[in-house]
Scaffold this motif. Structure first.
Motif, PDB file in Angstrom:
ATOM      1  N   ILE A   1       6.175   9.238  -3.512  1.00 43.83           N
ATOM      2  CA  ILE A   1       5.545   8.238  -2.252  1.00 43.83           C
ATOM      3  C   ILE A   1       5.555   8.253  -1.049  1.00 43.83           C
ATOM      4  N   LEU A   2       5.323   9.290  -0.085  1.00 45.48           N
ATOM      5  CA  LEU A   2       5.794   9.444   0.962  1.00 45.48           C
ATOM      6  C   LEU A   2       5.540   8.158   1.890  1.00 45.48           C
ATOM      7  N   GLU A   3       4.837   7.024   1.990  1.00 50.31           N
ATOM      8  CA  GLU A   3       4.212   6.205   3.018  1.00 50.31           C
ATOM      9  C   GLU A   3       4.513   4.950   1.679  1.00 50.31           C
ATOM     10  N   VAL A   4       5.036   4.181   2.353  1.00 48.29           N
ATOM     11  CA  VAL A   4       4.587   2.084   2.208  1.00 48.29           C
ATOM     12  C   VAL A   4       4.142   1.777   2.997  1.00 48.29           C
ATOM     13  N   ASN A   5       3.608   0.866   3.152  1.00 49.15           N
ATOM     14  CA  ASN A   5       3.008   0.089   3.875  1.00 49.15           C
ATOM     15  C   ASN A   5       3.268  -1.826   3.691  1.00 49.15           C
ATOM     16  N   ALA A   6       4.325  -2.340   3.639  1.00 46.56           N
ATOM     17  CA  ALA A   6       4.678  -3.978   2.923  1.00 46.56           C
ATOM     18  C   ALA A   6       4.521  -4.900   3.432  1.00 46.56           C
TER      19      ALA A   6
ATOM     20  N   PRO B   1      10.666   5.555  -1.438  1.00 43.87           N
ATOM     21  CA  PRO B   1      11.904   5.166  -1.181  1.00 43.87           C
ATOM     22  C   PRO B   1      12.094   3.357  -1.599  1.00 43.87           C
ATOM     23  N   ALA B   2      13.251   3.234  -1.146  1.00 43.76           N
ATOM     24  CA  ALA B   2      13.612   1.589  -1.438  1.00 43.76           C
ATOM     25  C   ALA B   2      13.363   1.622  -2.918  1.00 43.76           C
ATOM     26  N   ASP B   3      12.900   0.599  -3.109  1.00 45.61           N
ATOM     27  CA  ASP B   3      12.688   0.097  -4.157  1.00 45.61           C
ATOM     28  C   ASP B   3      11.545   0.231  -5.284  1.00 45.61           C
ATOM     29  N   TYR B   4      10.850   1.316  -4.029  1.00 44.97           N
ATOM     30  CA  TYR B   4       8.782   1.557  -5.109  1.00 44.97           C
ATOM     31  C   TYR B   4       9.465   3.346  -5.638  1.00 44.97           C
ATOM     32  N   TRP B   5       8.295   2.880  -6.830  1.00 47.04           N
ATOM     33  CA  TRP B   5       8.400   4.324  -8.245  1.00 47.04           C
ATOM     34  C   TRP B   5       7.441   3.828  -8.655  1.00 47.04           C
TER      35      TRP B   5
ATOM     36  N   VAL C   1       0.944  -1.501   0.054  1.00 45.06           N
ATOM     37  CA  VAL C   1       0.461  -0.014   0.129  1.00 45.06           C
ATOM     38  C   VAL C   1       1.177   1.466   0.137  1.00 45.06           C
ATOM     39  N   ALA C   2       0.419   2.051  -0.979  1.00 42.92           N
ATOM     40  CA  ALA C   2       1.333   3.367  -1.218  1.00 42.92           C
ATOM     41  C   ALA C   2       1.389   4.597  -0.909  1.00 42.92           C
ATOM     42  N   TRP C   3       1.140   5.221  -0.206  1.00 41.19           N
ATOM     43  CA  TRP C   3       0.406   6.892  -0.774  1.00 41.19           C
ATOM     44  C   TRP C   3       1.348   8.085  -1.122  1.00 41.19           C
TER      45      TRP C   3
END
Length: 289
Positions: free
Chosen positions: A223-228, A213-217, A200-202
């Motif tokens: 992207i300001l928040e990620v829940n994985a 952040p990290a691998d996320y794009w 889940v990304a915001w």
């Protein structure tokens, strides 16, 4: 109806102004993130370990699972790097380290570079004193837009979800095999299979770059928040066009391997050390008797 039109107008105006700001050829942004991974204490430690003991160990290992990072980015490139920090006193547990602590301290993730124009990912990784350069294509995400919004600081964020297959090494791999009911019996080590991870990304369109952040794009805004899985990454501060610009350099050190090859190297070495560690504890070959 009139109110909805006003909201649409102001949202479009914000996006237009943001796009103009970020269309500058020399623009740069710096975002600070906090990452936290929860620990499953139910399957943690020895079977006879009390809940209080588990909590104490989890607290000592807290610094391993709560970290801060800095993402430096422009229109096409980004560099995600862990902030330097001093090791907390007593972190080495008096010179005696369990399997998990030993493995984690030998597993160091370096700067991660993403280039969305060339679809390239580069990351320096150090594992048991050996330097690797992970070189691969960017992770593919089939993002689904939900239409949900929330506020993170001063930014209006939109929710997107995706499901990926991951065979990355996690904390559950950093524990010795559990013993069976019969003395000397050790659970069988099975090959690691890819697992599904819901993400889940915001993201905010007020900063219209497809970085994170990290691998996320791959979203129409930062992207300001990620829940994985058990990990949450949250942006705590953003600086737009800082006075002192940072040159984003791609990592170059280490033996070049793909992400899949690197995961296989880590898994193989982890299984080898898990078995050796178990033998030493249980009086197996070369262990205590």
């Amino acid at each position: 109806m009139k109110l909805n039109l006003q909201k649409t107008f102001f949202a479009s105006l914000i996006l237009l102004v943001s796009s103009f700001t970020w269309a500058q050829t020399d623009f740069q942004g710096v975002a600070h993130y906090m990452s936290k991974t929860s620990i499953d204490t139910e399957n943690f430690g020895r079977p006879d370990m009390s809940e209080e003991q588990k909590k104490r160990i989890a607290e000592r290992m807290k610094s391993m699972f709560e970290k801060t990072y800095t993402l430096t980015f422009n229109q096409t490139e980004s560099l995600y790097k862990e902030d330097e920090s001093l090791e907390a006193p007593g972190q080495d547990q008096g010179g005696r380290r369990g399997f998990g602590a030993m493995m984690s301290s030998s597993f160091t993730g370096g700067p991660e570079y993403k280039n969305v124009k060339t679809n390239q990912l580069l990351q320096e990784q150090e594992f048991f004193g050996k330097q690797f350069l992970v070189k691969d294509e960017l992770q593919k995400y089939e993002w689904q837009m939900t239409g949900e919004t929330k506020q993170i600081g001063q930014y209006t964020c939109f929710k997107a979800t995706a499901t990926i297959q991951s065979n990355a090494v996690g904390f559950e791999d950093f524990r010795p095999p559990r013993r069976g009911e019969n003395e000397g019996e050790v659970e069988e080590t099975k090959p690691k299979e890819p697992k599904s991870v819901d993400v889940v990304a915001w993201y905010t369109m007020q900063i219209p770059v497809n970085q994170g952040p990290a691998d996320y794009w791959g979203l129409p805004g930062l992207i300001l928040e990620v829940n994985a899985g058990k990990t949450t990454i949250l942006c705590t501060k953003i600086v737009v066009n800082p006075e002192e610009k940072t040159i984003i350099k791609a990592p170059k050190k280490g033996k070049e391997v793909s992400r899949e090859e690197y995961n296989e190297i880590v898994q193989k070495k982890t299984e080898e050390i898990r078995n050796n560690f178990s033998n030493r504890r249980g009086g197996g070959p070369g262990g205590r008797r």
